[in-house]
Design a protein around this motif. Structure first.
Motif, mmCIF file in Angstrom:
data_model
loop_
_atom_site.group_PDB
_atom_site.id
_atom_site.type_symbol
_atom_site.label_atom_id
_atom_site.label_comp_id
_atom_site.label_asym_id
_atom_site.label_seq_id
_atom_site.Cartn_x
_atom_site.Cartn_y
_atom_site.Cartn_z
ATOM 1 N N GLU A 116 0.817 -1.216 0.000
ATOM 2 C CA GLU A 116 0.000 0.000 0.000
ATOM 3 C C GLU A 116 0.850 1.266 0.000
ATOM 4 O O GLU A 116 0.477 2.269 -0.600
ATOM 5 C CB GLU A 116 -0.926 -0.003 1.225
ATOM 6 N N ASN A 117 1.978 1.238 0.696
ATOM 7 C CA ASN A 117 2.789 2.455 0.817
ATOM 8 C C ASN A 117 3.710 2.676 -0.369
ATOM 9 O O ASN A 117 4.449 3.648 -0.399
ATOM 10 C CB ASN A 117 3.629 2.393 2.103
ATOM 11 N N SER A 119 3.663 3.157 -4.379
ATOM 12 C CA SER A 119 2.730 3.425 -5.474
ATOM 13 C C SER A 119 3.408 3.496 -6.836
ATOM 14 O O SER A 119 2.927 2.926 -7.814
ATOM 15 C CB SER A 119 1.979 4.736 -5.206
ATOM 16 N N SER A 120 4.537 4.180 -6.929
ATOM 17 C CA SER A 120 5.185 4.377 -8.224
ATOM 18 C C SER A 120 5.941 3.131 -8.648
ATOM 19 O O SER A 120 6.306 2.279 -7.841
ATOM 20 C CB SER A 120 6.144 5.572 -8.164
ATOM 21 N N SER A 121 6.181 3.034 -9.948
ATOM 22 C CA SER A 121 6.892 1.869 -10.489
ATOM 23 C C SER A 121 8.344 1.842 -10.028
ATOM 24 O O SER A 121 8.890 0.775 -9.733
ATOM 25 C CB SER A 121 6.816 1.893 -12.016
ATOM 26 N N ARG A 122 8.980 2.996 -9.938
ATOM 27 C CA ARG A 122 10.372 3.043 -9.484
ATOM 28 C C ARG A 122 10.485 2.616 -8.017
ATOM 29 O O ARG A 122 11.415 1.896 -7.638
ATOM 30 C CB ARG A 122 10.927 4.446 -9.674
ATOM 31 N N ALA A 123 9.537 3.039 -7.195
ATOM 32 C CA ALA A 123 9.560 2.641 -5.782
ATOM 33 C C ALA A 123 9.347 1.134 -5.626
ATOM 34 O O ALA A 123 9.964 0.495 -4.771
ATOM 35 C CB ALA A 123 8.497 3.412 -5.012
ATOM 36 N N LEU A 191 12.702 4.228 -0.535
ATOM 37 C CA LEU A 191 11.765 3.779 -1.564
ATOM 38 C C LEU A 191 11.110 4.928 -2.302
ATOM 39 O O LEU A 191 10.209 4.696 -3.114
ATOM 40 C CB LEU A 191 10.681 2.895 -0.929
ATOM 41 N N ASP A 192 11.516 6.144 -2.011
ATOM 42 C CA ASP A 192 10.912 7.298 -2.681
ATOM 43 C C ASP A 192 11.282 7.268 -4.161
ATOM 44 O O ASP A 192 12.453 7.326 -4.538
ATOM 45 C CB ASP A 192 11.397 8.595 -2.029
ATOM 46 N N GLY A 193 10.257 7.148 -4.993
ATOM 47 C CA GLY A 193 10.508 7.040 -6.428
ATOM 48 C C GLY A 193 10.467 8.352 -7.168
ATOM 49 O O GLY A 193 10.453 8.362 -8.403
ATOM 50 N N ASN A 194 10.485 9.476 -6.456
ATOM 51 C CA ASN A 194 10.426 10.774 -7.127
ATOM 52 C C ASN A 194 11.790 11.239 -7.623
ATOM 53 O O ASN A 194 11.865 12.120 -8.475
ATOM 54 C CB ASN A 194 9.842 11.821 -6.174
ATOM 55 N N PHE A 195 12.856 10.660 -7.078
ATOM 56 C CA PHE A 195 14.199 11.103 -7.439
ATOM 57 C C PHE A 195 14.979 9.935 -8.010
ATOM 58 O O PHE A 195 14.916 8.816 -7.493
ATOM 59 C CB PHE A 195 14.933 11.661 -6.213
ATOM 60 N N PRO A 196 15.757 10.168 -9.060
ATOM 61 C CA PRO A 196 16.569 9.082 -9.624
ATOM 62 C C PRO A 196 17.750 8.743 -8.721
ATOM 63 O O PRO A 196 18.184 9.550 -7.889
ATOM 64 C CB PRO A 196 17.026 9.650 -10.973
#
Length: 406
Positions: A116-117, A119-123, A191-196
């Motif tokens: 659940e925590n 969401s993004s594909s990168r995460a 796991l933050d997928g906002n940054f590369p």
């Protein structure tokens, strides 16, 4: 005239620049692949060395660097996803892993998809790296994905690391991570997928001076800073023996670290071997118990089959004896009616009923069902004796001299 010659020279340069650009592009791609594979090998070694002294978790810089390197490798020349309008949107390596690693037994793909925590594909891809390391199956996942060459070609462009010879090296070097016990929190900031992911190359760019060098780094810097001064003469340079001593100290330290790592791996393998031996002994004991149960059940089935066959034979003998007794009673009744139809009809019927009742009382059918049917022969002899006595009685009465027909 000069301008024409210059334009011609520029045209020749432009014409030959196509092949040069292609060779330069191929060279850059090869260098990029080689750099990523080499840095990945260094990061695996640093992880193994660090695991000898402390537990590897999300706060470990060695792990963060390794995760960034692996993410860069799996994202190298990854194709974008074409939308309905013809635009190509960026894609994460998780899209490839999700499809190519379905064949791994007891995989964690579904569990990561249902987080659940995340969401993004990168995460999700970063979460997969952590879960695979904790399960000690990262090398198996990568090997299975690389064997599915059709899916790999569908997701990656030509020149990607996963399509080249470096892919086999990648699966082999990741195998050493199975000896490390990782501990990760799947709800952290990693796991933050906002940054590369960004690779830190500084731990692997250490310059080691050769022992053949005349002066140390400090002396060379001091010489360059004080150009022309007398302090920069070679007489003030320290002896090379100091550098040799430092190099030997570093070598001893590395050997000690390798020795400790080997001890850790030895302990892990011994513990694993002990567990496997216990499991094998338990399996052997259970196998013996099952074999003994099978033998006992086979023996019980054989005994039961023999008892049933014996009962069937006894019942067949009883049926034959009953049929012969019924036939005998019918013959007696016919002979009695033919000799004295009026007087002996009631006596004949009564004697026949008595004979049948006696035969039925002596019939061991009920006893045979109870397992006691051993008196069939004696019963046959008794029946024959009774029938002979009974058949002899009418003739005796007819041939007696004291009787006259009325």
């Amino acid at each position: 005239m000069a301008s024409r010659s210059l334009r011609g020279l520029g045209g020749n340069r432009g014409g030959g620049g196509g092949g040069g650009r292609k060779s330069l592009s191929a060279r850059n791609a090869a260098v990029e692949r080689r750099n990523l594979i080499t840095v990945c090998r260094f990061s695996v070694k640093t992880l193994i060395d660090r695991s000898c002294f402390e537990t590897i978790d999300d706060s470990s810089p060695e792990f963060n660097n390794f995760a960034a390197i692996l993410e860069q490798i799996l994202s190298h020349r990854l194709k974008g996803q074409v939308t309905w309008f013809g635009y190509e949107s960026p894609r994460s390596f998780w899209d490839y892993i999700r499809v190519a690693c379905r064949k791994v037994s007891q995989n964690c793909i579904c569990s990561i998809e249902s987080m659940e925590n995340v969401s993004s594909s990168r995460a999700k891809g970063r979460a997969w790296i952590r879960v695979a390391l904790m399960e000690k199956h990262l090398s198996e996942y990568i090997s299975t994905a690389l064997r599915d060459f059709k899916t790999t070609r569908r997701f990656y462009e030509d020149g990607a690391i996963v399509l080249g010879e470096e892919a086999n090296m990648l699966a082999g070097m990741l195998l050493g991570l199975n000896a490390i016990d990782f501990s990760f929190c799947l709800k952290g900031e990693g796991l933050d997928g906002n940054f590369p992911a960004v690779i830190d190359y500084t731990p692997y760019l250490k310059f080691t001076q050769s022992s053949d060098s005349i002066s140390s780094d400090e002396e060379e810097l001091r010489t360059l800073g004080s150009s022309g001064s007398e302090s920069s003469t070679p007489e003030n340079v320290g002896p090379p023996f100091i550098m040799d001593e430092n190099s030997w100290f570093n070598k001893c330290k590395r050997v000690k670290q390798k020795y400790q790592l080997t001890l850790e791996q030895k302990g892990y393998l011994e513990e694993l071997l002990r567990l496997r031996e216990n499991q094998l002994s338990e399996s052997v004991a259970q196998n013996k118990i099952l074999l003994q149960r099978i033998e006992d059940s086979d023996l019980a089935h054989k005994l039961e089959k023999e008892q049933l066959e014996y009962i069937i034979v006894e019942l067949q003998d009883q049926l034959k004896s009953c049929q012969s007794l019924d036939q005998l009673s019918a013959e007696v009744s016919l002979s009695q009616t033919s000799l004295d139809p009026g007087q002996s009809q009631g006596d004949g019927k009564q004697d026949t009923l008595n004979l049948i009742s006696e035969g039925k009382e002596d019939t061991p059918s009920l006893l045979g069902l109870c397992g006691s049917l051993t008196s069939v022969a004696s019963y046959k002899s008794l029946t024959s004796l009774k029938s002979n006595d009974y058949l002899a009685s009418p003739t005796t009465e007819m041939t007696s001299p004291g009787l006259t027909p009325s």
